[in-house]
Design an enzyme around this catalytic site. Sequence first.
Site, PDB file in Angstrom:
ATOM      1  N   HIS A  99       0.887  -1.164   0.000  1.00 59.49           N
ATOM      2  CA  HIS A  99       0.000   0.000   0.000  1.00 59.49           C
ATOM      3  C   HIS A  99       0.927   1.217   0.000  1.00 59.49           C
ATOM      4  O   HIS A  99       2.024   1.161   0.551  1.00 59.49           O
ATOM      5  CB  HIS A  99      -0.829   0.108   1.278  1.00 59.49           C
ATOM      6  CG  HIS A  99      -1.680  -1.065   1.621  1.00 59.49           C
ATOM      7  ND1 HIS A  99      -1.199  -2.171   2.265  1.00 59.49           N
ATOM      8  CD2 HIS A  99      -3.006  -1.271   1.472  1.00 59.49           C
ATOM      9  CE1 HIS A  99      -2.197  -3.019   2.475  1.00 59.49           C
ATOM     10  NE2 HIS A  99      -3.301  -2.502   2.001  1.00 59.49           N
ATOM     11  N   ASP A 102       2.366   1.971   3.385  1.00 57.02           N
ATOM     12  CA  ASP A 102       3.383   1.076   3.961  1.00 57.02           C
ATOM     13  C   ASP A 102       4.787   1.582   3.676  1.00 57.02           C
ATOM     14  O   ASP A 102       5.705   1.346   4.448  1.00 57.02           O
ATOM     15  CB  ASP A 102       3.340  -0.331   3.325  1.00 57.02           C
ATOM     16  CG  ASP A 102       1.966  -0.931   3.334  1.00 57.02           C
ATOM     17  OD1 ASP A 102       1.203  -0.630   4.252  1.00 57.02           O
ATOM     18  OD2 ASP A 102       1.667  -1.709   2.397  1.00 57.02           O
TER      19      ASP A 102
HETATM   20  C1  XUL Z   1      -7.205  -6.625   4.886  1.00 53.66           C
HETATM   21  C2  XUL Z   1      -6.438  -7.069   3.726  1.00 53.66           C
HETATM   22  C3  XUL Z   1      -5.621  -6.034   3.032  1.00 53.66           C
HETATM   23  C4  XUL Z   1      -5.622  -6.165   1.551  1.00 53.66           C
HETATM   24  C5  XUL Z   1      -4.949  -5.026   0.833  1.00 53.66           C
HETATM   25  O1  XUL Z   1      -7.880  -7.632   5.539  1.00 53.66           O
HETATM   26  O2  XUL Z   1      -6.440  -8.228   3.388  1.00 53.66           O
HETATM   27  O3  XUL Z   1      -4.329  -6.083   3.530  1.00 53.66           O
HETATM   28  O4  XUL Z   1      -4.999  -7.333   1.151  1.00 53.66           O
HETATM   29  O5  XUL Z   1      -5.463  -3.796   1.167  1.00 53.66           O
END
Ligand code: XUL
Length: 433
Positions: A99, A102
């Site tokens: 993300h 992150d």
């Molecule tokens: C949350 C989840 C996230 C997604 C990406 O439960 O799985 O980490 O994978 O936003």
Amino acid sequence: MTDFFKGIPLIKFEGPKSDNDFAFRHYDAEEVVMGKKMKDHLRFAAAYWHSFAWPGGDPFGGATFERPWFGDTIDAAKMKADVAFEMFQILGVPYYCFHDADMRPEGADFRENTRNLETMVDYLAEKQAATGVKLLWGTANLFSHRRFMSGAATNPDPGVFAFSAATIKTCMDATIKLGGENYVLWGGREGYETLLNTDMGRERRQAGRMLQMVVDYKHKMGFKGAILIEPKPQEPTKHQYDYDVATVYGFLKEFGLEGEVQMNIEQGHAILAGHSFEHELAMARELGIFGSIDMNRNDYQSGWDTDQFPNNVPEMALAYYEVLRAGGFKTGGTNFDAKLRRQSLDAEDLILAHVGGMDACAAGLKAAAAMLDDGKLEAARDARYAGWDTADGKGLLSSDLNAITAKVLNDQINPAPRSGRQERLENLVNRYL
Ligand code: XUL
Ligand code: CO
């Protein structure tokens, strides 16, 4: 080089008899399974957020991990990237996922967020070039900052919709620049807590419009990767709009996007939705929207999303069986959306968690391939439906109620129930493990 993983060797395949914790027993990247190297079947990716951004907090206590790269500066973010790429190389994972939040420091506003993101994208591009590690997917974190507490696309405040749309654009740009193979949308807080303050119709239409904009931007930019939605039934909001694969498919149909978007299916999310992982995978395959997987496991007693590293080979065999039946991954892969337990403080815990997960996936894949190679399961399934391949069976589906009634009377159709042979098939599956 940082010294975070000092003393930890590169992980190599040593075979099932190895006594070395820092070795693979099943994952041999170059081994050919069903005509393809294991590394090309599994397409492993490590997740930036759990391994490098999560501090180990729970509802009763704060950080337990004291990583030297924690801090909201570009220097700290660069150190985090250095350590992350060291881990990718130690493990030999070909991909990673992130993300925006992150890997870049949080800025004061959209402009500063974007500047930080661009700086870090340049740095990650250098790291990718130096190591050969690639980006499986990028995504925007539209759920952690307090501005997103009432949703992103579905927010009652158009300002948040705008902020979210602009952030998605920058994250798609980052993904494209880094050669990402997919772009993921997990509807973090796209849902609601109470109908008392919620206009569900409006919120769903806003989400549909945002998704259309994402698809339009993908085409405008000539992005060849897949747009993936990751379904999840609850947590963080009580009622998430992307509940499961079937619900998301209905949503895609409603907005005419079923040919544009595929699924990123997470093991733990499937379980929270009251399904098995293989159910969600098979459903996506049947609907023609299978894309990628987030591999992990939840604690079966706790009832929330514990994001543990996977270790249940029999379950994983059934999951990879459905992946193989879907034709395997194209742009997708196996992303470890999994985090350490908060007491697992050591650098080696991070490595061994992935080693175990990769090995369990490899063992599951090999069992799944053996099931398909052997063909006994397929033969049993075909035999169960064999009546539908006869002229009479096929004819039924193009008939009507009057004609069928006449046929039942004329042919004296009086079907006798037949065993589904479930236990026999379960016994058969256990023979491949
Ligand atoms: C949350 C989840 C996230 C997604 C990406 O439960 O799985 O980490 O994978 O936003
Ligand atoms: Co996930």
